[in-house]
Design a protein around this motif. Structure first.
Motif, short mmCIF file in Angstrom:
data_model
loop_
_atom_site.label_atom_id
_atom_site.label_comp_id
_atom_site.label_asym_id
_atom_site.label_seq_id
_atom_site.Cartn_x
_atom_site.Cartn_y
_atom_site.Cartn_z
N TYR A 160 0.87 -1.17 0.00
CA TYR A 160 0.00 0.00 0.00
C TYR A 160 0.91 1.23 0.00
CZ TYR A 160 -3.84 -3.13 1.26
OH TYR A 160 -4.77 -4.15 1.27
N ASP A 161 0.76 2.04 -1.04
CA ASP A 161 1.58 3.25 -1.17
C ASP A 161 3.07 2.94 -1.09
OD1 ASP A 161 0.70 5.68 -1.91
OD2 ASP A 161 0.33 6.46 0.09
N GLY A 162 3.46 1.82 -1.67
CA GLY A 162 4.87 1.47 -1.73
C GLY A 162 5.44 0.90 -0.44
N GLU A 508 -1.34 7.98 -11.87
CA GLU A 508 -0.88 8.88 -10.81
C GLU A 508 -0.24 8.09 -9.68
OE1 GLU A 508 -4.38 10.96 -9.68
OE2 GLU A 508 -4.55 12.07 -11.58
N ALA A 509 -0.87 6.98 -9.29
CA ALA A 509 -0.31 6.15 -8.21
C ALA A 509 1.02 5.55 -8.63
CB ALA A 509 -1.30 5.05 -7.83
N PHE A 510 1.13 5.15 -9.88
CA PHE A 510 2.37 4.59 -10.39
C PHE A 510 3.49 5.63 -10.37
CE2 PHE A 510 5.18 3.74 -14.07
CZ PHE A 510 5.63 2.47 -13.73
N ALA A 511 3.15 6.87 -10.75
CA ALA A 511 4.15 7.94 -10.75
C ALA A 511 4.64 8.22 -9.34
CB ALA A 511 3.56 9.20 -11.38
N ARG A 512 3.72 8.21 -8.36
CA ARG A 512 4.12 8.45 -6.97
C ARG A 512 5.04 7.33 -6.47
NH1 ARG A 512 -1.40 9.69 -6.34
NH2 ARG A 512 -1.74 7.67 -5.34
N ALA A 513 4.68 6.08 -6.81
CA ALA A 513 5.49 4.95 -6.34
C ALA A 513 6.86 4.92 -7.00
CB ALA A 513 4.75 3.65 -6.62
N SER A 514 6.99 5.55 -8.17
CA SER A 514 8.25 5.54 -8.91
C SER A 514 9.17 6.67 -8.51
CB SER A 514 7.97 5.62 -10.42
OG SER A 514 7.15 4.54 -10.84
N GLU A 515 8.69 7.60 -7.68
CA GLU A 515 9.51 8.76 -7.28
C GLU A 515 10.67 8.34 -6.38
OE1 GLU A 515 6.77 11.44 -5.45
OE2 GLU A 515 5.90 12.08 -7.35
#
Length: 515
Positions: A160-162, A508-515
């Motif tokens: 959840y959220d990385g 959007e969730a993928f971009a956040r997890a990839s930061e």
């Protein structure tokens, strides 16, 4: 090979599917036997120390006839091995799932909360995790010799959220398979199919060439159920596993031409009577019975259930044999869809485990059960009661009631790693060996669903409802009730009613997890 596939290839532990244990219902069992003192070493042994037993409270579903009585020998062995006093509440499956949301809302929680696989993204679970109700366990797993063996890809699938909150009950990542009548192919002089066209030819022969040799027109090609349409053949035509990530954007399988080609293949089987005409209303018992009674020659399921279907089949026909494969090669090479690699997972509440030391003791409980001594107990039971050694290998005693006394009440709900990772190895039948081989062979060709660890608010709110738009369209197309243009129109309806928004939120969730 993409990043996820490389990780799978690098880290996959050699696993075998846990036996598919049928569980069933009963009254509560909250009376623990007295645990013994001793600090656990992580390998399933007690070192004889003086640490007081940890109070471990568990609740999970049980649908068996009767839960073993309080203080039974297996319960005592688990307590002694893990240095716990163990209190178990068990509920029938339906009551358990109804109680979970209420229990999470109340905050009155056991030491570990089992979350069913299909509940992973339900709003009540996501909201509970996001509210800080549970411990993040990822930073602690390296301390445990057995839990640290869990494939990182499986842990990623339940993030959840990385972040890792869940302890999975591990299953093979790619276990979708086709079962077929190997004795029929032998009678017809055919080999196991390797390509889509060879599979088609096999179904034609099963229907038309009297594969059972009884001189009657009473056999058919393949039997499927409605919820299997648009799922099992799609990897062979190059379609995504539910979703595909392309340069940060998310594309649903039904939006690809490859998916439509797979549907056209299923329609071809239906139009030529190689697929059961009643698949839209076929229930699971009838689906199974079609193979067991020799009416159909092939079906799709999972690797581990091949041995399950062969036993009743051979009761009807001792010469019958089931064959097993996963991949049909097409223009896109060898591909097989990966699943989550788990059958649900445990979350660890801060309310019932208020300190870090409490959390570590709860994790140690599961780590110990996954170790050698714990794995032997859960997989085989107690020697002399549930199994005996024959020629140096364990063998279950038929009168020992392993399934009722160990398998259903303890092994199925409490195993994290498959028992065969650390337990003694017994004799295996040919189909069991082949199932394990296929699961390992599939590692190289797995295609993952990139949305498994991602959250879309729109999907949480309405994803299940709009999913029926696609499911109904796929079934109607295969049955010829709508044409290609009408099918495409239904995909556009799905997109307009939330599908495009879900895709955007996954991005959007993928971009956040990839930061």
């Amino acid at each position: 090979m993409n990043k996820g596939q490389r990780q799978m290839k690098q880290f996959m532990v050699g696993t075998i599917a846990l036996a598919m244990l049928v569980t069933g219902c009963s009254s509560g069992n909250e009376g623990p036997a007295t645990g013994t003192n001793g600090t656990n070493t992580g390998n399933g042994n007690s070192n004889g120390g003086s640490e007081a037993p940890f109070e471990m409270h568990l609740m999970y579903n049980f649908d068996g006839v009767e839960f073993p009585p309080a203080g039974n020998e297996v319960h005592q062995r688990i307590e002694q091995l893990t240095n716990t006093t163990l209190r178990i509440e068990q509920l029938p499956g339906s009551a358990f799932e109804e109680r979970l949301p209420v229990m999470l809302a109340s905050g009155d929680l056991p030491s570990a909360v089992p979350i069913p696989r299909r509940h992973q993204k339900l709003p009540y679970v996501v909201n509970a995790v996001n509210s800080g109700l549970f411990w993040e366990i990822g930073p602690y797993l390296d301390q445990f010799p057995n839990l640290s063996q869990i494939n990182p890809v499986i842990n990623e699938n339940i993030m959840y959220d990385g972040k890792t909150y869940g302890l999975p009950r591990v299953r093979p990542l790619a276990r979708r398979a086709f079962h077929y009548r190997a004795d029929w192919t032998e009678n017809l002089g055919m080999e196991e199919p390797k390509t889509i066209e060879e599979f088609y030819n096999m179904l034609v022969a099963f229907k038309n060439d009297d594969p059972d040799g009884n001189g009657q027109d009473d056999t058919n090609g393949m039997v499927m159920m409605q919820n299997q349409i648009g799922r099992y053949f799609t990897p062979f035509f190059g379609a995504p596993n539910q979703w595909e990530e392309r340069d940060g954007e998310f594309i649903r399988d039904a939006m690809t031409e490859e998916f439509l080609e797979a549907l056209k293949f299923e329609k071809r089987l239906y139009d030529e009577n190689l697929l059961n005409r009643d698949f839209a209303i076929m229930d699971r018992p009838e689906w199974t019975a079609a193979i067991e009674t020799g009416r159909a020659g092939a079906r799709n399921d999972v690797t581990g259930s091949a041995i399950v279907i062969q036993e009743p089949l051979q009761q009807n026909n001792p010469d019958a044999r089931i064959g097993l494969f996963s991949i049909l090669e097409g223009d896109h090479g060898k591909r097989v869809f990966a699943e989550g690699g788990h059958n649900g997972f445990f979350l660890f509440p801060k309310s019932s485990l208020p300190t870090e030391d409490d959390l570590l003791k709860a994790l140690r409980f599961f780590d110990t059960l996954a170790g050698e001594e714990g794995a032997n107990l859960l997989l085989w039971g107690i020697e002399g009661t549930h199994y005996e050694m024959v020629d140096g290998k364990p063998q279950h005693i038929e009168a020992g009631n392993y399934g009722e006394m160990v398998g259903s009440p303890y092994s199925a709900p409490l195993s994290t790693l498959p028992g065969t990772v650390n337990a003694m190895e017994g004799d295996k039948e040919e189909l069991e060996i082949r199932a394990t081989e296929i699961e390992l062979e599939n590692e190289e060709f797995m295609v993952s669903d990139p949305t498994l660890p991602l959250i879309s608010e729109t999907f949480l709110e309405s994803g299940a409802q709009i999913e029926t738009i696609l499911e109904d369209a796929h079934v109607k197309f295969v049955m010829g009730e709508i044409n290609e243009e009408q099918w495409r129109a239904q995909v556009e309806v799905w997109r307009s009613r939330g599908g495009d928004q879900i895709a955007a939120e996954y991005a959007e969730a993928f971009a956040r997890a990839s930061e």
